[in-house]
Design a protein around this motif. Structure first.
Motif, short mmCIF file in Angstrom:
data_model
loop_
_atom_site.label_atom_id
_atom_site.label_comp_id
_atom_site.label_asym_id
_atom_site.label_seq_id
_atom_site.Cartn_x
_atom_site.Cartn_y
_atom_site.Cartn_z
N ARG A 20 0.81 -1.21 0.00
CA ARG A 20 0.00 0.00 0.00
C ARG A 20 0.84 1.26 0.00
N THR A 21 1.94 1.27 0.75
CA THR A 21 2.68 2.52 0.98
C THR A 21 4.02 2.62 0.25
N ALA A 22 4.60 1.48 -0.10
CA ALA A 22 5.96 1.43 -0.68
C ALA A 22 7.01 1.94 0.28
N GLU A 23 6.68 1.98 1.59
CA GLU A 23 7.60 2.44 2.62
C GLU A 23 7.89 1.30 3.58
N PRO A 24 9.12 1.19 4.10
CA PRO A 24 9.42 0.17 5.12
C PRO A 24 8.43 0.26 6.28
N VAL A 25 8.09 -0.88 6.82
CA VAL A 25 7.03 -0.96 7.84
C VAL A 25 7.67 -1.16 9.21
N GLY A 26 7.25 -0.35 10.17
CA GLY A 26 7.76 -0.45 11.53
C GLY A 26 6.75 -1.07 12.48
N SER A 27 7.22 -1.46 13.66
CA SER A 27 6.36 -2.11 14.64
C SER A 27 5.27 -1.17 15.15
N LYS A 28 5.57 0.12 15.22
CA LYS A 28 4.57 1.07 15.72
C LYS A 28 3.36 1.12 14.80
N TYR A 297 -3.76 -19.12 -21.67
CA TYR A 297 -4.99 -19.14 -22.44
C TYR A 297 -4.84 -20.24 -23.50
N GLY A 298 -5.94 -20.72 -24.01
CA GLY A 298 -5.88 -21.85 -24.92
C GLY A 298 -6.39 -21.53 -26.31
N ILE A 299 -5.84 -22.24 -27.29
CA ILE A 299 -6.32 -22.18 -28.67
C ILE A 299 -6.92 -23.54 -28.98
N GLY A 300 -8.01 -23.85 -28.32
CA GLY A 300 -8.62 -25.16 -28.51
C GLY A 300 -7.62 -26.25 -28.18
N ASP A 301 -7.53 -27.24 -29.07
CA ASP A 301 -6.57 -28.33 -28.90
C ASP A 301 -5.24 -28.05 -29.57
N ILE A 302 -5.09 -26.84 -30.10
CA ILE A 302 -3.92 -26.54 -30.93
C ILE A 302 -2.71 -26.14 -30.09
N GLY A 303 -2.91 -25.36 -29.05
CA GLY A 303 -1.77 -24.92 -28.25
C GLY A 303 -2.20 -23.95 -27.17
N GLN A 304 -1.23 -23.59 -26.33
CA GLN A 304 -1.48 -22.66 -25.23
C GLN A 304 -0.47 -21.54 -25.25
N GLY A 305 -0.95 -20.33 -24.98
CA GLY A 305 -0.09 -19.18 -24.84
C GLY A 305 -0.19 -18.62 -23.44
N MET A 306 0.44 -17.45 -23.22
CA MET A 306 0.47 -16.86 -21.89
C MET A 306 0.26 -15.36 -21.98
N ILE A 307 -0.39 -14.82 -20.96
CA ILE A 307 -0.45 -13.38 -20.77
C ILE A 307 0.06 -13.10 -19.36
N GLY A 308 0.79 -12.00 -19.21
CA GLY A 308 1.40 -11.76 -17.92
C GLY A 308 1.53 -10.29 -17.57
N ILE A 309 1.78 -10.06 -16.30
CA ILE A 309 2.00 -8.72 -15.75
C ILE A 309 3.39 -8.69 -15.13
N VAL A 310 4.13 -7.62 -15.40
CA VAL A 310 5.48 -7.43 -14.85
C VAL A 310 5.47 -6.19 -13.96
N GLY A 311 6.02 -6.31 -12.78
CA GLY A 311 6.06 -5.16 -11.88
C GLY A 311 7.02 -5.40 -10.74
N PRO A 312 7.08 -4.48 -9.79
CA PRO A 312 7.96 -4.67 -8.63
C PRO A 312 7.46 -5.83 -7.77
N THR A 313 8.34 -6.37 -6.96
CA THR A 313 7.92 -7.46 -6.07
C THR A 313 6.83 -6.98 -5.12
N ARG A 314 6.76 -5.67 -4.89
CA ARG A 314 5.70 -5.10 -4.06
C ARG A 314 4.46 -4.85 -4.95
N MET A 315 3.75 -5.92 -5.23
CA MET A 315 2.52 -5.77 -6.01
C MET A 315 1.40 -6.52 -5.32
N ASP A 316 0.19 -6.17 -5.66
CA ASP A 316 -0.98 -6.80 -5.05
C ASP A 316 -1.24 -8.12 -5.77
N TYR A 317 -0.56 -9.16 -5.32
CA TYR A 317 -0.61 -10.45 -6.00
C TYR A 317 -2.02 -11.01 -6.08
#
Length: 344
Positions: A20-28, A297-317
């Motif tokens: 949410r903040t992209a800032e290090p989180v403290g105990s407080k 995603y699929g193309i029937g019985d012919i094959g499968q492709g992929m769609i993806g998102i690239v971002g920082p490790t700090r993402m809303d998985y």
């Protein structure tokens, strides 16, 4: 060593706050959260142990902690809810506006749309189409030395090429070659179109000057269908994240992504549903500081492709993986309606 329930709660809260903040989180800050009914001292002790165990890291310039790649992996595997919500009405409406007569163009446009909807860099990968078949050949004469060759496949509509012959070709010769091609090379996987089958075509159609350029076009199509194409969209959107405000780091990442887009195909090529690759799981390269979420995603019985998102490790998985899953299902539907219903 297994994480206690309390450590899991604290790790989950830290990841949520850092996303949410992209800032290090403290105990407080954590002790003020209603879901953590622990004292600040208890939280500090647990955070120290999580750091020793490798789930958290402590930036040199801050007293707070940030999740490590190991922490994100534990979160994705054990703490994250995996919602399977249907595609939102807005996303579905946007997707259904895509109309393309070629599969490659449709997949590229889908990647561009996902980038626009999520505000992340996206990757769209076409499938291997080794099981694709040719449905029909057509030769259209322009003049006695020029023809248009049309090849209609079961996966991506029609491909055409204007070819020139070194000698005149009669209409009867072109018609005979068309007939032989349709009788010999259709309704079989393209991998079965071998030199032996071309010999059958040559014997049946005769030594027409049109045979060589047609054979060359078929070979080009077979090679093209065997290669996966990778489309990168919205790469500059990575610059909006604090993680890439370091110019040298951002330039290294963008250069690597654009240099050879096949870098963006996951090391684990076969994707089952939605899969998440965090940090070093993407290899020892600039992508080791990013995360990638992929859905198939699929193309029937012919094959499968992929769609993806690239971002920082700090993402809303959780929300991004659910959205990408819904989009992949919508893409399956659109492909079926565009390339199958129209061809039946």
């Amino acid at each position: 060593m297994e994480l206690s329930e309390r450590k899991q709660q604290i790790l989950k809260a830290i990841i949520a706050e850092y996303i949410r903040t992209a800032e290090p989180v403290g105990s407080k800050a954590l002790s003020a959260l209603p879901e953590l009914a622990f004292s600040s001292a208890t939280i500090r002790n647990e955070m120290s142990e999580l750091e020793e165990m490798g789930y958290l890291e402590k930036p040199h310039t801050s007293a707070g902690r940030v999740p490590s790649h190991k922490g994100y992996r534990f979160y994705v595997d054990h703490l994250m809810r995996h919602p399977t919500a249907p595609m939102s009405t807005g996303d579905e409406t946007a997707l259904m506006t895509l109309k393309a007569k070629e599969l490659d163009r449709l997949i590229q446009e889908a990647g561009r749309l996902i980038s626009s909807l999520t505000n992340y860099a996206t990757v769209a990968v076409t499938p291997h189409l080794s099981h694709m078949t040719i449905r029909q050949f057509e030769l259209i004469s322009v003049d006695e030395r020029t023809d248009v060759v049309i090849i209609v496949t079961d996966a991506n509509g029609g491909k055409n090429k204007l070819v020139h012959t070194p000698a005149p070709v009669t209409r009867e010769q072109a018609d005979l070659l068309t007939y032989v091609l349709n009788q010999t090379l259709t309704a079989i996987p393209i991998t079965e179109i071998t030199s032996e089958r071309f010999d059958v075509v040559r014997r049946a159609a005769g030594l027409t000057a049109l045979l060589a350029p047609v054979a060359e076009f078929i070979s080009e199509l077979i090679e093209d269908m065997g290669n996966q194409k990778v489309f990168l969209e919205g790469a500059n959107k990575l610059l909006r994240f604090p993680e890439y405000h370091d110019t040298s780091k951002a330039q290294a990442l963008l250069a690597y992504m654009n240099d050879d887009k096949k870098h963006l195909i996951p090391i684990q090529h076969e994707i089952d549903g939605v899969q998440i690759f965090i940090g070093a799981e993407n290899g020892e390269n600039p992508l080791s500081e990013t995360s990638m979420i992929y859905a198939k995603y699929g193309i029937g019985d012919i094959g499968q492709g992929m769609i993806g998102i690239v971002g920082p490790t700090r993402m809303d998985y959780a929300s991004l993986s659910a959205r990408l899953s819904g989009f992949a299902k919508g893409l399956n539907k659109l492909i079926a309606e565009t390339f199958y219903d129209e061809n039946k």
